[in-house]
Design a protein around this motif. Structure first.
Motif, PDB file in Angstrom:
ATOM      1  N   SER B  12      -7.452   0.146   1.528  1.00  0.00           N
ATOM      2  CA  SER B  12      -8.004  -1.297   2.051  1.00  0.00           C
ATOM      3  C   SER B  12      -8.846  -1.908   1.261  1.00  0.00           C
ATOM      4  O   SER B  12      -9.937  -1.195   0.404  1.00  0.00           O
ATOM      5  N   ALA B  13      -8.535  -3.201   1.214  1.00  0.00           N
ATOM      6  CA  ALA B  13      -9.348  -4.002   0.160  1.00  0.00           C
ATOM      7  C   ALA B  13      -9.672  -5.199   0.867  1.00  0.00           C
ATOM      8  O   ALA B  13      -8.963  -5.722   1.894  1.00  0.00           O
ATOM      9  N   SER B  14     -10.559  -6.154   0.384  1.00  0.00           N
ATOM     10  CA  SER B  14     -10.806  -7.463   0.824  1.00  0.00           C
ATOM     11  C   SER B  14     -10.164  -8.584  -0.230  1.00  0.00           C
ATOM     12  O   SER B  14     -10.071  -8.263  -1.455  1.00  0.00           O
ATOM     13  N   VAL B  15     -10.493  -9.608   0.289  1.00  0.00           N
ATOM     14  CA  VAL B  15      -9.937 -10.553  -0.462  1.00  0.00           C
ATOM     15  C   VAL B  15     -11.060 -11.018  -1.531  1.00  0.00           C
ATOM     16  O   VAL B  15     -12.158 -10.931  -1.538  1.00  0.00           O
ATOM     17  N   ALA B  84       0.397  -5.912   1.019  1.00  0.00           N
ATOM     18  CA  ALA B  84       1.909  -5.499   0.676  1.00  0.00           C
ATOM     19  C   ALA B  84       1.879  -4.168   0.361  1.00  0.00           C
ATOM     20  O   ALA B  84       0.984  -3.610   0.272  1.00  0.00           O
ATOM     21  N   THR B  85       3.116  -3.562   0.226  1.00  0.00           N
ATOM     22  CA  THR B  85       3.461  -2.136  -0.110  1.00  0.00           C
ATOM     23  C   THR B  85       3.999  -2.397  -1.672  1.00  0.00           C
ATOM     24  O   THR B  85       4.846  -3.313  -2.019  1.00  0.00           O
ATOM     25  N   TYR B  86       3.455  -1.435  -2.582  1.00  0.00           N
ATOM     26  CA  TYR B  86       3.834  -1.782  -3.985  1.00  0.00           C
ATOM     27  C   TYR B  86       4.279  -0.407  -4.466  1.00  0.00           C
ATOM     28  O   TYR B  86       4.048   0.493  -4.030  1.00  0.00           O
ATOM     29  N   TYR B  87       5.417  -0.578  -5.214  1.00  0.00           N
ATOM     30  CA  TYR B  87       6.337   0.609  -5.735  1.00  0.00           C
ATOM     31  C   TYR B  87       6.583   0.554  -7.338  1.00  0.00           C
ATOM     32  O   TYR B  87       6.740  -0.703  -7.759  1.00  0.00           O
ATOM     33  N   CYS B  88       6.391   1.470  -8.083  1.00  0.00           N
ATOM     34  CA  CYS B  88       6.894   1.663  -9.222  1.00  0.00           C
ATOM     35  C   CYS B  88       8.193   2.408  -9.447  1.00  0.00           C
ATOM     36  O   CYS B  88       8.702   2.923  -8.505  1.00  0.00           O
ATOM     37  N   GLN B  89       8.825   2.095 -10.421  1.00  0.00           N
ATOM     38  CA  GLN B  89      10.292   2.434 -10.505  1.00  0.00           C
ATOM     39  C   GLN B  89      10.699   2.859 -12.010  1.00  0.00           C
ATOM     40  O   GLN B  89      10.164   1.873 -12.929  1.00  0.00           O
ATOM     41  N   GLN B  90      11.206   3.991 -12.229  1.00  0.00           N
ATOM     42  CA  GLN B  90      11.488   4.084 -13.889  1.00  0.00           C
ATOM     43  C   GLN B  90      12.967   3.939 -13.893  1.00  0.00           C
ATOM     44  O   GLN B  90      13.797   4.121 -13.209  1.00  0.00           O
ATOM     45  N   SER B  91      13.053   3.167 -15.102  1.00  0.00           N
ATOM     46  CA  SER B  91      14.706   2.901 -15.464  1.00  0.00           C
ATOM     47  C   SER B  91      14.997   3.520 -16.885  1.00  0.00           C
ATOM     48  O   SER B  91      15.820   3.103 -17.864  1.00  0.00           O
ATOM     49  N   TYR B  92      14.297   4.654 -17.195  1.00  0.00           N
ATOM     50  CA  TYR B  92      14.368   5.449 -18.597  1.00  0.00           C
ATOM     51  C   TYR B  92      15.629   6.138 -18.421  1.00  0.00           C
ATOM     52  O   TYR B  92      16.556   6.145 -19.351  1.00  0.00           O
ATOM     53  N   THR B  93      16.026   6.608 -17.431  1.00  0.00           N
ATOM     54  CA  THR B  93      17.208   7.534 -17.073  1.00  0.00           C
ATOM     55  C   THR B  93      17.875   7.364 -15.486  1.00  0.00           C
ATOM     56  O   THR B  93      17.099   7.200 -14.604  1.00  0.00           O
ATOM     57  N   THR B  94      19.375   7.431 -15.384  1.00  0.00           N
ATOM     58  CA  THR B  94      19.828   7.524 -13.887  1.00  0.00           C
ATOM     59  C   THR B  94      19.600   8.964 -13.487  1.00  0.00           C
ATOM     60  O   THR B  94      19.751   9.824 -14.669  1.00  0.00           O
ATOM     61  N   PRO B  95      19.388   9.422 -12.373  1.00  0.00           N
ATOM     62  CA  PRO B  95      19.263   8.292 -11.309  1.00  0.00           C
ATOM     63  C   PRO B  95      17.968   7.501 -11.375  1.00  0.00           C
ATOM     64  O   PRO B  95      16.845   8.152 -11.785  1.00  0.00           O
ATOM     65  N   PHE B  96      17.868   6.319 -11.368  1.00  0.00           N
ATOM     66  CA  PHE B  96      16.765   5.377 -11.202  1.00  0.00           C
ATOM     67  C   PHE B  96      15.787   6.055 -10.153  1.00  0.00           C
ATOM     68  O   PHE B  96      16.431   6.455  -8.970  1.00  0.00           O
ATOM     69  N   THR B  97      14.587   6.330 -10.132  1.00  0.00           N
ATOM     70  CA  THR B  97      13.930   6.749  -8.894  1.00  0.00           C
ATOM     71  C   THR B  97      12.584   5.702  -8.953  1.00  0.00           C
ATOM     72  O   THR B  97      11.927   5.106  -9.805  1.00  0.00           O
ATOM     73  N   PHE B  98      12.114   5.692  -7.598  1.00  0.00           N
ATOM     74  CA  PHE B  98      11.026   5.107  -7.127  1.00  0.00           C
ATOM     75  C   PHE B  98       9.998   5.776  -6.932  1.00  0.00           C
ATOM     76  O   PHE B  98       9.922   7.001  -6.411  1.00  0.00           O
ATOM     77  N   GLY B  99       8.643   5.198  -6.923  1.00  0.00           N
ATOM     78  CA  GLY B  99       7.392   5.946  -6.513  1.00  0.00           C
ATOM     79  C   GLY B  99       7.702   5.852  -5.094  1.00  0.00           C
ATOM     80  O   GLY B  99       8.269   4.940  -4.280  1.00  0.00           O
ATOM     81  N   PRO B 100       6.642   6.498  -4.230  1.00  0.00           N
ATOM     82  CA  PRO B 100       6.598   6.496  -2.857  1.00  0.00           C
ATOM     83  C   PRO B 100       5.671   5.246  -2.083  1.00  0.00           C
ATOM     84  O   PRO B 100       6.099   5.236  -0.929  1.00  0.00           O
ATOM     85  N   GLY B 101       5.298   4.611  -3.148  1.00  0.00           N
ATOM     86  CA  GLY B 101       4.710   3.361  -2.522  1.00  0.00           C
ATOM     87  C   GLY B 101       3.044   3.603  -2.304  1.00  0.00           C
ATOM     88  O   GLY B 101       2.783   4.592  -2.090  1.00  0.00           O
ATOM     89  N   THR B 102       2.515   2.508  -2.659  1.00  0.00           N
ATOM     90  CA  THR B 102       1.081   2.182  -2.081  1.00  0.00           C
ATOM     91  C   THR B 102       0.998   1.008  -1.172  1.00  0.00           C
ATOM     92  O   THR B 102       1.376  -0.139  -1.887  1.00  0.00           O
ATOM     93  N   LYS B 103       0.498   1.264  -0.240  1.00  0.00           N
ATOM     94  CA  LYS B 103       0.106   0.150   0.822  1.00  0.00           C
ATOM     95  C   LYS B 103      -1.200  -0.530   0.724  1.00  0.00           C
ATOM     96  O   LYS B 103      -2.221   0.179   0.798  1.00  0.00           O
ATOM     97  N   VAL B 104      -1.250  -1.718   0.573  1.00  0.00           N
ATOM     98  CA  VAL B 104      -2.567  -2.399   0.445  1.00  0.00           C
ATOM     99  C   VAL B 104      -3.034  -3.163   1.591  1.00  0.00           C
ATOM    100  O   VAL B 104      -2.021  -4.122   1.964  1.00  0.00           O
TER     101      VAL B 104
END
Lengths: 126, 107
Positions: B12-15, B84-104
């Protein structure tokens, strides 16, 4: 400006095949060196990469789905498609199509999803 | 498969606040790391690729850093449209995978 749009049935019965199409506008699907991917997201959950097809037609699939997935390219219609067989309720999700742009690095190739469709909800239910 | 984790899972954050989100990969993915922003009912939007390169059109208040296994996404001064929700994603090797997300969300 490249745009992608998913289309297909919103409801699929268990054990049947899910079929979706992604129509690309604003650029030719067969020009350039891009990967065309499918990604899905169950409600309230994270993103799962399903697989991709290269401009040449070569495919790479997520091993977790590989036995059930086919991605194909139709250059005459500027579309690519996803087929997922033997679906269950676990396949219920929003399905996105996306373009991945590759970038050559000294150590290999980086790719990133720079254009996405709006997503389409597919529910698996009888 | 390469495993991606994110912390925190929500904040949780403020402007005007400075916000930092961490992404960890196992094993190392060099700099093959991308960040996305997703708002409810919308497709993810690319923010940063290659760990630190800002995608065209993305405000400069977003920045990314890291390599190997540890990465960060920083928003220098949070704006109302950044909730919003923020996701990281690796493209080092397949299968590409995403992080579970961070909701702000709003404090």
């Amino acid at each position: 400006q490249v745009q992608l749009q998913e289309s297909g049935p919103g409801l699929v019965k268990p054990s049947q095949t899910l079929s979706l199409t992604c129509t690309v506008s604003g650029g030719s699907i067969s020009s350039g060196s891009y990967y065309w991917s499918w990604i899905r997201q169950p409600a309230g959950k994270g993103l799962e990469w399903i697989g991709r097809i290269y401009t040449s037609g070569s495919t790479t699939y997520n091993p977790s789905l590989k036995s059930r997935v086919t991605i194909s390219l139709d250059t005459s219609k500027n579309q690519f498609s996803l087929k997922l067989s033997s679906v269950t309720a676990a396949d219920t999700a929003v399905y996105y199509c996306a373009r991945a742009s590759p970038m050559s690095l000294r150590s290999g190739e980086l790719s990133y999803f720079d254009y996405w469709g709006q997503g389409t909800l597919v529910t698996v239910s009888s | 498969d390469i495993q991606m984790t994110q912390s925190p899972s929500s904040l949780s954050a403020s402007v005007g606040d400075r916000v930092t989100i961490t992404c960890r990969a196992s094993p190392s993915i060099r700099s093959y790391l991308n960040w996305y922003q997703q708002k409810p009912g919308k497709a993810p939007k690319l923010l940063i690729y290659g760990a630190s390169t800002l995608q065209s059109g993305v405000p400069s208040r977003f920045s990314g850093s890291g390599s190997g296994t540890d990465f960060t996404l920083t928003i220098s001064s949070l704006q109302p449209e950044d909730f919003a929700t923020y996701y990281c994603q690796q493209s080092y090797t397949t299968p590409f995978t995403f992080g579970p997300g961070t909701k702000v969300d709003f404090k």
